[in-house]
Design a protein around this motif. Structure first.
Motif, PDB file in Angstrom:
ATOM      1  N   GLU A 136       0.481   2.819  11.077  1.00 43.65           N
ATOM      2  CA  GLU A 136      -0.277   1.904  11.913  1.00 43.65           C
ATOM      3  C   GLU A 136       0.712   1.121  12.771  1.00 43.65           C
ATOM      4  N   GLY A 137       0.270   0.775  13.982  1.00 42.81           N
ATOM      5  CA  GLY A 137       1.169   0.087  14.904  1.00 42.81           C
ATOM      6  C   GLY A 137       1.838   1.100  15.814  1.00 42.81           C
ATOM      7  N   GLY A 138       3.117   0.885  16.078  1.00 38.17           N
ATOM      8  CA  GLY A 138       3.853   1.816  16.922  1.00 38.17           C
ATOM      9  C   GLY A 138       4.861   1.120  17.796  1.00 38.17           C
ATOM     10  N   LEU A 139       5.070   1.690  18.989  1.00 38.42           N
ATOM     11  CA  LEU A 139       6.077   1.197  19.922  1.00 38.42           C
ATOM     12  C   LEU A 139       5.373   0.665  21.168  1.00 38.42           C
ATOM     13  N   PHE A 140       5.624  -0.572  21.492  1.00 39.39           N
ATOM     14  CA  PHE A 140       4.972  -1.205  22.629  1.00 39.39           C
ATOM     15  C   PHE A 140       5.683  -0.821  23.913  1.00 39.39           C
ATOM     16  N   TYR A 141       4.968  -0.180  24.815  1.00 42.39           N
ATOM     17  CA  TYR A 141       5.518   0.254  26.097  1.00 42.39           C
ATOM     18  C   TYR A 141       5.262  -0.843  27.129  1.00 42.39           C
ATOM     19  N   VAL A 142       6.318  -1.329  27.762  1.00 41.12           N
ATOM     20  CA  VAL A 142       6.220  -2.423  28.723  1.00 41.12           C
ATOM     21  C   VAL A 142       5.859  -1.866  30.099  1.00 41.12           C
ATOM     22  N   GLU A 143       4.696  -2.213  30.585  1.00 41.80           N
ATOM     23  CA  GLU A 143       4.275  -1.781  31.918  1.00 41.80           C
ATOM     24  C   GLU A 143       4.888  -2.682  32.988  1.00 41.80           C
ATOM     25  N   ARG A 188       0.848  -1.198   0.000  1.00 43.30           N
ATOM     26  CA  ARG A 188       0.000   0.000   0.000  1.00 43.30           C
ATOM     27  C   ARG A 188       0.882   1.246   0.000  1.00 43.30           C
ATOM     28  N   PRO A 189       0.887   2.011  -1.073  1.00 43.96           N
ATOM     29  CA  PRO A 189       1.683   3.248  -1.106  1.00 43.96           C
ATOM     30  C   PRO A 189       1.259   4.189   0.022  1.00 43.96           C
ATOM     31  N   ASN A 190       2.218   4.930   0.530  1.00 48.03           N
ATOM     32  CA  ASN A 190       1.976   5.917   1.591  1.00 48.03           C
ATOM     33  C   ASN A 190       1.480   5.287   2.895  1.00 48.03           C
ATOM     34  N   TYR A 191       1.778   4.005   3.078  1.00 48.73           N
ATOM     35  CA  TYR A 191       1.346   3.311   4.290  1.00 48.73           C
ATOM     36  C   TYR A 191       2.534   2.629   4.944  1.00 48.73           C
ATOM     37  N   VAL A 192       2.652   2.804   6.249  1.00 44.86           N
ATOM     38  CA  VAL A 192       3.716   2.166   7.022  1.00 44.86           C
ATOM     39  C   VAL A 192       3.129   1.450   8.222  1.00 44.86           C
ATOM     40  N   PHE A 193       3.523   0.208   8.379  1.00 43.03           N
ATOM     41  CA  PHE A 193       3.185  -0.534   9.587  1.00 43.03           C
ATOM     42  C   PHE A 193       4.481  -0.865  10.315  1.00 43.03           C
ATOM     43  N   HIS A 194       4.502  -0.563  11.596  1.00 39.48           N
ATOM     44  CA  HIS A 194       5.675  -0.881  12.412  1.00 39.48           C
ATOM     45  C   HIS A 194       5.205  -1.273  13.799  1.00 39.48           C
ATOM     46  N   ALA A 195       5.708  -2.393  14.303  1.00 37.20           N
ATOM     47  CA  ALA A 195       5.384  -2.835  15.661  1.00 37.20           C
ATOM     48  C   ALA A 195       6.645  -3.376  16.312  1.00 37.20           C
ATOM     49  N   SER A 196       7.086  -2.718  17.364  1.00 42.00           N
ATOM     50  CA  SER A 196       8.277  -3.174  18.087  1.00 42.00           C
ATOM     51  C   SER A 196       8.171  -2.764  19.548  1.00 42.00           C
ATOM     52  N   THR A 197       8.989  -3.386  20.356  1.00 46.85           N
ATOM     53  CA  THR A 197       8.979  -3.145  21.798  1.00 46.85           C
ATOM     54  C   THR A 197      10.026  -2.114  22.184  1.00 46.85           C
ATOM     55  N   THR A 200      18.580   1.249  19.848  1.00 41.85           N
ATOM     56  CA  THR A 200      17.374   0.572  19.365  1.00 41.85           C
ATOM     57  C   THR A 200      16.125   1.426  19.472  1.00 41.85           C
ATOM     58  N   ASN A 201      15.790   1.869  20.690  1.00 42.57           N
ATOM     59  CA  ASN A 201      14.575   2.652  20.880  1.00 42.57           C
ATOM     60  C   ASN A 201      14.636   3.982  20.143  1.00 42.57           C
ATOM     61  N   MET A 202      15.788   4.625  20.205  1.00 46.16           N
ATOM     62  CA  MET A 202      15.943   5.930  19.564  1.00 46.16           C
ATOM     63  C   MET A 202      15.717   5.836  18.061  1.00 46.16           C
ATOM     64  N   TYR A 203      16.346   4.849  17.417  1.00 46.92           N
ATOM     65  CA  TYR A 203      16.222   4.738  15.966  1.00 46.92           C
ATOM     66  C   TYR A 203      14.799   4.356  15.556  1.00 46.92           C
ATOM     67  N   ARG A 204      14.170   3.474  16.301  1.00 46.83           N
ATOM     68  CA  ARG A 204      12.801   3.098  15.964  1.00 46.83           C
ATOM     69  C   ARG A 204      11.865   4.292  16.110  1.00 46.83           C
TER      70      ARG A 204
END
Length: 361
Positions: A205-212, A166-175, A186-190
């Motif tokens: 869509e997605g993002g950065l998973f924050y560990v509680e 999908r053009p103009n679409y980004v999905f990223h999911a990381s901790t 790692t965190n800074m670059y993501r």
């Protein structure tokens, strides 16, 4: 050729290589027995999870001992290296292959679901019973490593199945990890990657998973800063693996950076397998062959400031994006596919045995 595998081996991280063995040799030629491995201790979780030891038995009875080191850290297991004829390792520090002549760079891999839920449970129980008298690893650890792939992993076919970008679409999911390297790299670059995508006007869509919980605070007291620093990208729920795989395939670009212990993460192998256009920071561990080449297999950046232009170029230049996609998949097929890794090990054994030249791994 027959294969004998030590049953006292964790499953989820070794499932990738097991698939290669089963595809090349078939289940009837693969057995599990602790007998040939009694000189290797397996009394701790660390020993259980260090890698997979197996023996290749040729038709004339000649045996070749192989150890596949799957750890995040770059250290060599001294007892396993002494035992093995070939020592394959995911995370090899630069220059180590010249110090260890039996060492092969296997490259990154990822966990797979290769059996049904019942199949995995029965398979794990049988291996526990075969190895429990020669191991102190509890049944609960076996249950964990055999159940996890069914819940959180998928088959190799799921990664390889084509999906339109999908053009103009980004999905990223990381901790968001909580150690010193994660804080500075790692965190800074993501986070900077997602900021660059937002600046470029892409749908994210997605993002950065924050560990509680208390664990992140103990390891990294400043961890709560991420809630403010990356507030536009924080999410606190887990996606299904099916959604993760399909959305990653649809993403116009993906981002890789070394993770825990500066290691190759599963994501790098997944991205290469899926044939994605990858933006990556420099790798801290060796890759097989000539490694990933900028502009051919991956788009390397060396600073946060370079990410925005890389995102724009890949999103707007379809020919360049497709070049990276094809190059990523080609590298995976040549060096990293499960059967290819096992084949490279066999070729290494035969070259060493016959004394004919060298083979670049």
């Amino acid at each position: 050729m027959r294969i004998i595998i030590d049953p006292r081996v964790e499953y989820r991280y070794s499932s990738f290589y097991r698939l290669g063995l089963y595809r090349l040799f078939g289940s009837r030629n693969i057995s599990y027995s602790v007998g040939p491995f009694l000189d290797l201790e397996c009394n701790t979780n660390e020993q259980f999870g260090a890698g997979m030891q197996f023996i290749l038995v040729e038709d004339n009875g000649t045996e070749h001992k192989v150890f596949l080191d799957i750890k995040d850290v770059a250290t060599i297991e001294a007892d396993k290296y002494e035992w093995a004829d070939v020592y394959g390792k995911v995370n090899v520090a630069p220059g180590e292959t010249s110090k260890y002549p039996k060492l092969i760079v296997t490259g990154p891999e990822f966990g797979l679901r290769n059996r049904s839920a019942i199949g995995l449970g029965w398979f794990g129980l049988k291996n526990y019973l075969k190895g429990c008298r020669r191991s102190n690893v509890p049944l609960s650890r076996y249950v964990q490593t055999y159940v996890y792939p069914y819940i959180r992993r998928r088959s190799l076919k799921a990664y390889e199945r084509a999906a339109a970008v999908r053009p103009n679409y980004v999905f990223h999911a990381s901790t968001l990890w909580y150690n010193e390297f994660a804080s500075t790299d790692t965190n800074m670059y993501r986070g900077e990657f997602l900021k660059a995508c937002k600046q470029a006007g892409l749908e994210i869509e997605g993002g950065l998973f924050y560990v509680e919980g208390e664990a992140p605070l103990k390891e990294m007291p400043t961890y709560p800063k991420y809630k403010e620093l990356y507030k536009d990208f924080i999410y606190n729920h887990r996606l299904s693996m099916d959604a993760y795989i399909e959305k990653t395939k649809q993403s116009v670009v993906v981002f890789n950076t070394p993770s825990v212990c500066e290691c190759h993460g599963w994501k790098l192998a997944e991205y290469l397998c899926m044939g994605k256009a990858i933006i990556s920071t420099p790798l801290k561990r060796e890759m097989p062959g000539e490694g990933l080449i900028h502009g051919k297999n991956v788009h390397f950046i060396s600073s946060p400031e370079e990410i925005y232009q890389a995102v724009v170029e890949i999103n707007q230049n379809r020919a360049y994006r497709e070049q990276l996609e094809q190059g990523a998949r080609a590298y995976y097929e040549q060096w990293l596919a499960p059967t290819k890794v096992i084949t490279r090990i066999i070729e290494f054994i035969r070259i060493e045995k016959n004394g004919k030249g060298t083979y670049k791994f």
